[in-house]
Design a protein around this motif. Structure first.
Motif, PDB file in Angstrom:
ATOM      1  N   VAL A 193       0.861  -1.192   0.000  1.00 13.92           N
ATOM      2  CA  VAL A 193       0.000   0.000   0.000  1.00 13.92           C
ATOM      3  C   VAL A 193       0.892   1.236   0.000  1.00 13.92           C
TER       4      VAL A 193
ATOM      5  N   TYR B 190       0.718   5.392   0.354  1.00 12.82           N
ATOM      6  CA  TYR B 190      -0.144   6.502   0.749  1.00 12.82           C
ATOM      7  C   TYR B 190       0.352   7.795   0.119  1.00 12.82           C
ATOM      8  N   PHE B 191      -0.587   8.628  -0.268  1.00 11.56           N
ATOM      9  CA  PHE B 191      -0.248   9.971  -0.737  1.00 11.56           C
ATOM     10  C   PHE B 191      -1.354  10.907  -0.286  1.00 11.56           C
TER      11      PHE B 191
ATOM     12  N   GLY C 175      -4.467  12.585   0.407  1.00 12.71           N
ATOM     13  CA  GLY C 175      -5.869  12.351   0.082  1.00 12.71           C
ATOM     14  C   GLY C 175      -6.232  10.898  -0.138  1.00 12.71           C
ATOM     15  N   GLY C 176      -5.270  10.033  -0.318  1.00 16.55           N
ATOM     16  CA  GLY C 176      -5.664   8.665  -0.602  1.00 16.55           C
ATOM     17  C   GLY C 176      -4.525   7.666  -0.589  1.00 16.55           C
ATOM     18  N   TYR C 177      -4.723   6.582  -1.310  1.00 18.77           N
ATOM     19  CA  TYR C 177      -3.740   5.507  -1.321  1.00 18.77           C
ATOM     20  C   TYR C 177      -3.823   4.753  -2.633  1.00 18.77           C
TER      21      TYR C 177
ATOM     22  N   TYR D 256      -1.628   1.109  -4.688  1.00 22.42           N
ATOM     23  CA  TYR D 256      -0.822  -0.094  -4.463  1.00 22.42           C
ATOM     24  C   TYR D 256       0.386  -0.091  -5.406  1.00 22.42           C
TER      25      TYR D 256
END
Lengths: 430, 182
Positions: free
Chosen positions: B74, B76-77, B79-81, B83
């Motif tokens: 996973v 992460y960035f 605002g969201g994520y 794969y």
């Protein structure tokens, strides 16, 4: 228990009906929906059992696609209302829905949910391998039959009722949402309610199957989950999709676990799987050319004549061949070897040796990865403080779950002793 | 060799040759391989608001992961994520098992990476939706223009302007993969 009929904004005065449901209490319908349910194409679902021959293992498993379909419509409506309540602004900006649109799509989702399984063949998924292929050599699925039935046999019941004028949609719109085609247009967003990891189908069948089978494996907190489902903004320019609010993550975790337990304890139960093999084998004997008719024209009408009653009649007349006899006499194939659920390369290497040693004694080989109820990767998005996270970030159980890749080998009952010896020999244990 | 093993081999190959792409990219690469290039993967793609999808692709990804052929991390960035899918410890073993299949479709695998390997997830969503709508029209024997195809896609993705979709459709058309446009 929540009701879902009073929120329909486009129909003010149609007559209401109600069904008693062992899972959801009262399920409400209006006379348009009642008319569709009264059609022969829908009533046929009363004669198609939800879980095929499962009652030989769990005697209570005699429920049908009829009550499940009503339940899916009910849950789909609960989900729809909750999603609109939780994420109206996003839906207005992303899908450009207005008040009329919300009412229209609510009804469309109800009908698609009600009719999503109307194309099932006898004994539901058990016979689905015997559906024919299309001109591109792709095998039809029951959804193709459902869509074809909606487009033809149910077209009049959908389009000719006066209520349909309030919504301005056609049977084709319902079929497109079931089948997943571009004809669904703006309604395509709602397909996640019909078929996804958090769809109404799954939520209903886990609870319903658990109830009828007398097991607790499939239970989860439906109402907490429903209240937390929402549209999640697309990440980095991608489209919005369904997910859950942070407060519902334990309910979503329970849904995933319920599915896992139901798979291992019921849907992929070794004896249940054996009866699916026998049913498939018997159907191959009974059906003309060993295949169901195609979902087109006269062949579709022929397909609609097939239900559990007709198959049972053939079986009672002894036309199911060896598999039919095994069903009748409860003389099913026996599991002789099972790989681990998290099947490794070593398991596969052992399996090759066992296959070679068993040779022609192998009566059937069934794989969890090909099961209709298989459990794969979970990717439910969780919305928290304007950010989106995967469910696995909240749940270490989910983070560590692996796909079930179990493979089962079967032999005839009379070969069990020789088969066991062969397996021991292949594994160097004899 | 079963189709499932071939699928696992393809997923493993893509993981090793696409520089750590995510699940959306993997899904759409499989879609293009099967529908545009005719690689017999046996998936049943149907349309969602996020483009063609078949949960079996993710099931196969899970199997490949469980067998150590690929890894999935996973990322992460803001605002969201997403794969990052990469080749795993047993990737070579799987490539060996699926060698015949991978060899038979090597040109197609290379094609999908060369043409779409650098596209981001949202572009892949839109491109695959265009192809999906195009194939439906072609099956219905409809002859479309870029404008008509774009209009159909806009009904599915109303957040895009018609101009945006038309521009994108021209880009996809230039790859020579749209069948309904003469």
């Amino acid at each position: 228990m929540q009701d879902c009929f009073e929120l329909d904004p486009l129909v003010a005065s149609t007559r209401q009906y109600e069904f008693r449901c062992p899972i959801h209490g009262f399920i409400h319908l209006n006379d348009w929906e009642m008319g569709i349910i009264s059609e022969r194409a829908f009533q046929r679902l009363r004669r198609i059992r939800q879980l095929a021959w499962t009652d030989y293992i769990y005697p209570g498993g005699m429920h049908t696609r009829f009550e499940h379909s009503l339940g899916v419509m009910h849950v789909a409506t609960l989900l729809y209302d909750s999603i609109v309540r939780n994420s109206r602004e996003l839906l207005e900006s992303e899908m450009k829905y207005d008040e009329i649109g919300f009412g229209r799509y609510r009804k469309l989702v109800r009908l698609a949910a009600l009719l999503h399984d109307v194309g099932h063949g006898p004994f539901s998924h058990a016979g689905e391998d015997l559906l024919p292929v299309n001109e591109r050599n792709e095998q039809y699925a029951h959804e193709h039959y459902s869509a074809a039935i909606v487009r033809t046999l149910l077209k009049s019941a959908i389009e000719d009722h006066p209520d349909c004028n309030n919504y301005g949609f056609t049977a084709e719109d319902v079929a497109a949402l079931i089948e997943g085609t571009a004809g669904a247009k703006q309604g395509i967003f709602w397909r996640d309610i019909i078929s996804s990891q958090i769809d109404a189908d799954r939520m209903d069948y886990l609870l319903r199957d658990s109830h009828h089978l007398g097991v607790a494996y499939g239970k989860f907190d439906l109402h907490r989950l429903v209240s937390s489902v929402r549209a999640i903004p697309g990440i980095r320019g991608a489209s919005a999709r369904l997910g859950i609010s942070e407060g519902g993550f334990h309910a979503a975790e329970a849904l995933v676990l319920a599915r896992y337990f139901m798979f291992t304890q019921v849907y992929f139960h070794k004896t249940r799987v054996a009866y699916d093999v026998h049913l498939r084998g018997a159907l191959r004997e009974i059906l003309p050319n060993g295949k169901f008719p195609k979902p087109e024209g006269a062949e579709l009408r022929e397909f609609m004549k097939w239900d559990d009653w007709r198959v049972l009649g053939h079986l009672a007349d002894g036309r199911g061949g060896d598999h039919g006899e095994r069903l009748r006499e409860r003389r099913h194939f026996r599991r002789i070897h099972a790989t681990n659920e998290a099947c490794t390369a070593e398991d596969l290497a052992d399996l090759q040796k066992i296959r070679a040693e068993l040779g022609s004694m192998i009566a059937a080989e069934e794989s969890a990865s090909k099961s209709w109820y298989k459990t794969g990767k979970t990717d439910i998005s969780v919305f928290s403080e304007r950010e989106v996270f995967p469910l696995s970030r909240y749940s270490s159980v989910i983070a560590n779950m692996k796909s079930n890749g179990q493979i089962l080998l079967y032999v005839k009952p009379e070969d069990v002793a020789a088969g066991s010896a062969a397996v021991r020999k292949a594994l160097g244990k004899s | 060799m079963s189709t499932d093993v071939n699928r696992l081999a393809v997923i493993t190959w893509l993981a090793g040759n696409c520089g750590g792409r995510g699940r959306t990219a993997l899904m759409k690469f499989c879609y293009f391989l099967q529908v545009v290039r005719g690689v017999p993967l046996g998936y049943r793609f149907t349309l969602y608001s996020y483009g063609p999808f078949d949960s079996d692709v993710l099931s196969d990804l899970g199997s490949a992961e469980a067998m150590g052929c690929v890894t999935s991390t996973v990322v992460y960035f803001s605002g969201g994520y997403g794969y990052r899918i990469e080749a795993g410890e047993f990737a070579e073993k799987m490539q060996e098992i699926g060698r015949d299949f991978i060899g038979a479709y090597a040109d197609d695998l290379r094609w999908v990476v060369d043409h779409f390997g650098s596209w981001d997830a949202s572009d892949l969503e839109l491109a695959s939706t265009l192809v999906y709508a195009d194939r439906e029209a072609y099956r219905d024997e409809a002859e479309l223009t870029v404008q008509k195809l774009s209009q159909r896609v806009r009904e599915l993705k109303p957040r895009f302007s018609i101009g945006q979709i038309e521009g994108f459709a021209e880009r996809v058309r230039s790859l020579g993969i749209l069948q309904s446009i003469r």
